[in-house]
Design an enzyme around this catalytic site. Structure first.
Site, PDB file in Angstrom:
ATOM      1  N   ASN A  82     -25.348  61.797 -26.296  1.00  0.00           N
ATOM      2  CA  ASN A  82     -26.653  62.760 -26.626  1.00  0.00           C
ATOM      3  C   ASN A  82     -26.635  63.324 -28.016  1.00  0.00           C
ATOM      4  OD1 ASN A  82     -28.711  64.542 -25.880  1.00  0.00           O
ATOM      5  ND2 ASN A  82     -27.533  65.955 -25.264  1.00  0.00           N
TER       6      ASN A  82
ATOM      7  N   ARG B  71     -33.000  66.284 -19.302  1.00  0.00           N
ATOM      8  CA  ARG B  71     -32.494  66.159 -17.674  1.00  0.00           C
ATOM      9  C   ARG B  71     -31.375  65.963 -17.851  1.00  0.00           C
ATOM     10  NH1 ARG B  71     -36.213  66.142 -14.031  1.00  0.00           N
ATOM     11  NH2 ARG B  71     -38.079  65.950 -15.084  1.00  0.00           N
ATOM     12  N   LEU B  72     -30.718  66.901 -16.754  1.00  0.00           N
ATOM     13  CA  LEU B  72     -28.985  66.659 -16.752  1.00  0.00           C
ATOM     14  C   LEU B  72     -28.906  65.169 -15.848  1.00  0.00           C
ATOM     15  CD1 LEU B  72     -27.506  69.797 -15.187  1.00  0.00           C
ATOM     16  CD2 LEU B  72     -27.086  68.919 -17.475  1.00  0.00           C
ATOM     17  N   LEU B  73     -27.876  64.514 -16.446  1.00  0.00           N
ATOM     18  CA  LEU B  73     -27.590  63.039 -15.774  1.00  0.00           C
ATOM     19  C   LEU B  73     -26.758  63.368 -14.631  1.00  0.00           C
ATOM     20  CD1 LEU B  73     -29.292  61.711 -18.031  1.00  0.00           C
ATOM     21  CD2 LEU B  73     -27.146  60.265 -18.257  1.00  0.00           C
TER      22      LEU B  73
ATOM     23  N   GLY C 286     -40.038  62.269 -29.752  1.00  0.00           N
ATOM     24  CA  GLY C 286     -39.322  60.942 -30.201  1.00  0.00           C
ATOM     25  C   GLY C 286     -39.086  60.929 -31.598  1.00  0.00           C
ATOM     26  N   SER C 287     -39.017  61.651 -32.449  1.00  0.00           N
ATOM     27  CA  SER C 287     -38.485  61.759 -33.894  1.00  0.00           C
ATOM     28  C   SER C 287     -37.035  61.031 -33.884  1.00  0.00           C
ATOM     29  CB  SER C 287     -38.918  62.937 -34.467  1.00  0.00           C
ATOM     30  OG  SER C 287     -37.675  63.974 -34.089  1.00  0.00           O
ATOM     31  N   ASN C 288     -36.306  61.509 -33.121  1.00  0.00           N
ATOM     32  CA  ASN C 288     -34.945  60.903 -33.208  1.00  0.00           C
ATOM     33  C   ASN C 288     -34.794  59.424 -32.879  1.00  0.00           C
ATOM     34  OD1 ASN C 288     -32.614  62.892 -33.787  1.00  0.00           O
ATOM     35  ND2 ASN C 288     -33.942  64.097 -32.713  1.00  0.00           N
TER      36      ASN C 288
ATOM     37  N   HIS D 194     -27.499  67.135 -29.716  1.00  0.00           N
ATOM     38  CA  HIS D 194     -27.925  68.380 -29.348  1.00  0.00           C
ATOM     39  C   HIS D 194     -28.167  69.245 -30.522  1.00  0.00           C
ATOM     40  CE1 HIS D 194     -28.444  71.873 -26.592  1.00  0.00           C
ATOM     41  NE2 HIS D 194     -27.686  72.606 -27.369  1.00  0.00           N
TER      42      HIS D 194
HETATM   43  C1  GAR Z   1     -34.117  67.294 -30.839  1.00  0.00           C
HETATM   44  O1  GAR Z   1     -33.742  68.170 -31.755  1.00  0.00           O
HETATM   45  C2  GAR Z   1     -32.680  67.109 -29.771  1.00  0.00           C
HETATM   46  O2  GAR Z   1     -31.414  67.489 -30.547  1.00  0.00           O
HETATM   47  C3  GAR Z   1     -33.087  68.134 -28.549  1.00  0.00           C
HETATM   48  O3  GAR Z   1     -34.513  67.757 -28.597  1.00  0.00           O
HETATM   49  C4  GAR Z   1     -35.290  67.464 -29.690  1.00  0.00           C
HETATM   50  C5  GAR Z   1     -35.952  66.236 -29.747  1.00  0.00           C
HETATM   51  O4  GAR Z   1     -36.801  66.090 -30.565  1.00  0.00           O
HETATM   52  N1  GAR Z   1     -32.294  67.942 -27.483  1.00  0.00           N
HETATM   53  C6  GAR Z   1     -31.938  68.767 -26.770  1.00  0.00           C
HETATM   54  O5  GAR Z   1     -32.278  70.079 -27.159  1.00  0.00           O
HETATM   55  C7  GAR Z   1     -31.029  68.345 -25.647  1.00  0.00           C
HETATM   56  N2  GAR Z   1     -30.649  69.624 -25.035  1.00  0.00           N
HETATM   57  P1  GAR Z   1     -37.403  64.419 -30.873  1.00  0.00           P
HETATM   58  O6  GAR Z   1     -38.045  64.337 -29.576  1.00  0.00           O
HETATM   59  O7  GAR Z   1     -38.411  64.820 -31.894  1.00  0.00           O
HETATM   60  O8  GAR Z   1     -36.450  63.488 -31.203  1.00  0.00           O
END
Ligand code: GAR
Length: 195
Positions: free
Chosen positions: A106, A90-92, A11-13, A108
């Site tokens: 999203n 997960r894919l939506l 959950g850092s984002n 990525h």
């Molecule tokens: C992030 O780097 C995001 O870009 C990636 O998961 C990480 C989640 O980090 N997403 C994917 O790979 C989606 N295909 P977070 O939980 O610390 O935000």
């Protein structure tokens, strides 16, 4: 604009988004955080910001459609306008994608269409490319295939390992995601549509 966030892990984002709302650089109203993983650390982070959290597992439903119908109910209950996926692994399906067409985004950790799917950072290292990056895109029901909204390059240094590269990518993510959401919501409210 009421924003829901879906996440499966750290959950850092989500935290970067909530921080931007708190500091006033992102003018959105965080409505709720949903996780498909009841133990995900993102849930506690969200609660620390006073945001409602919800969690349920797809495998407790008869089908993906039923799972997404439940999610849709939740989004309606909270009057959600936009959904930001932030590490939601997960894919939506069509249930959500159709209901929130062009209003689900999203992030990525690669320059899509390069390295879609899981472990994009590991894939980039494996491919021995000298740059990767971050993509923010609309979500359709494919695997990281929706229209690109914004991309930023991250150079890969010699000797970069997964941890060091992930750190660089994430620091770009934490700046780029709130910034892009702000632009997107502002433009859309003024009738400007990206893509
Ligand atoms: C992030 O780097 C995001 O870009 C990636 O998961 C990480 C989640 O980090 N997403 C994917 O790979 C989606 N295909 P977070 O939980 O610390 O935000």
């Amino acid at each position: 604009m009421r924003l829901a966030m879906f996440a499966s892990g750290t959950g850092s984002n989500v935290e970067a988004i909530l921080q931007a709302v708190r500091s006033g650089t992102l003018e959105a109203e965080p409505a709720l955080v949903f996780s498909d993983q009841p133990e995900a650390p993102v849930l506690e982070k969200a609660r620390d910001y006073g945001i409602d959290t919800h969690t349920f597992k797809p495998r407790d439903f008869a089908s993906k459609q039923h799972y997404e119908e439940e999610l849709l109910q939740l989004l309606k209950q909270y009057h959600v306008d936009w959904v930001a996926l932030a590490g939601y692994m997960r894919l939506l399906g069509p249930t959500l994608v159709t209901a929130y067409d062009q209003r689900i985004v999203n992030i990525h950790p690669s320059l899509l269409p390069a390295f879609p799917g899981l472990d994009a950072i590991g894939q980039a290292l494996e491919a021995e490319v000298n740059e990767t990056g971050v993509t923010i895109h609309y979500v359709d029901d494919g695997m990281d295939t929706g229209a690109v909204i914004r991309q930023e390059t991250v150079p890969i240094a010699e000797g970069d390992m997964k941890d060091s590269l992930a750190k660089k990518v994430q620091s770009v993510e934490h700046r780029l995601y709130p910034q892009t959401l702000q632009q997107l919501l502002k433009d859309r409210s003024e009738g400007v549509h990206h893509k």
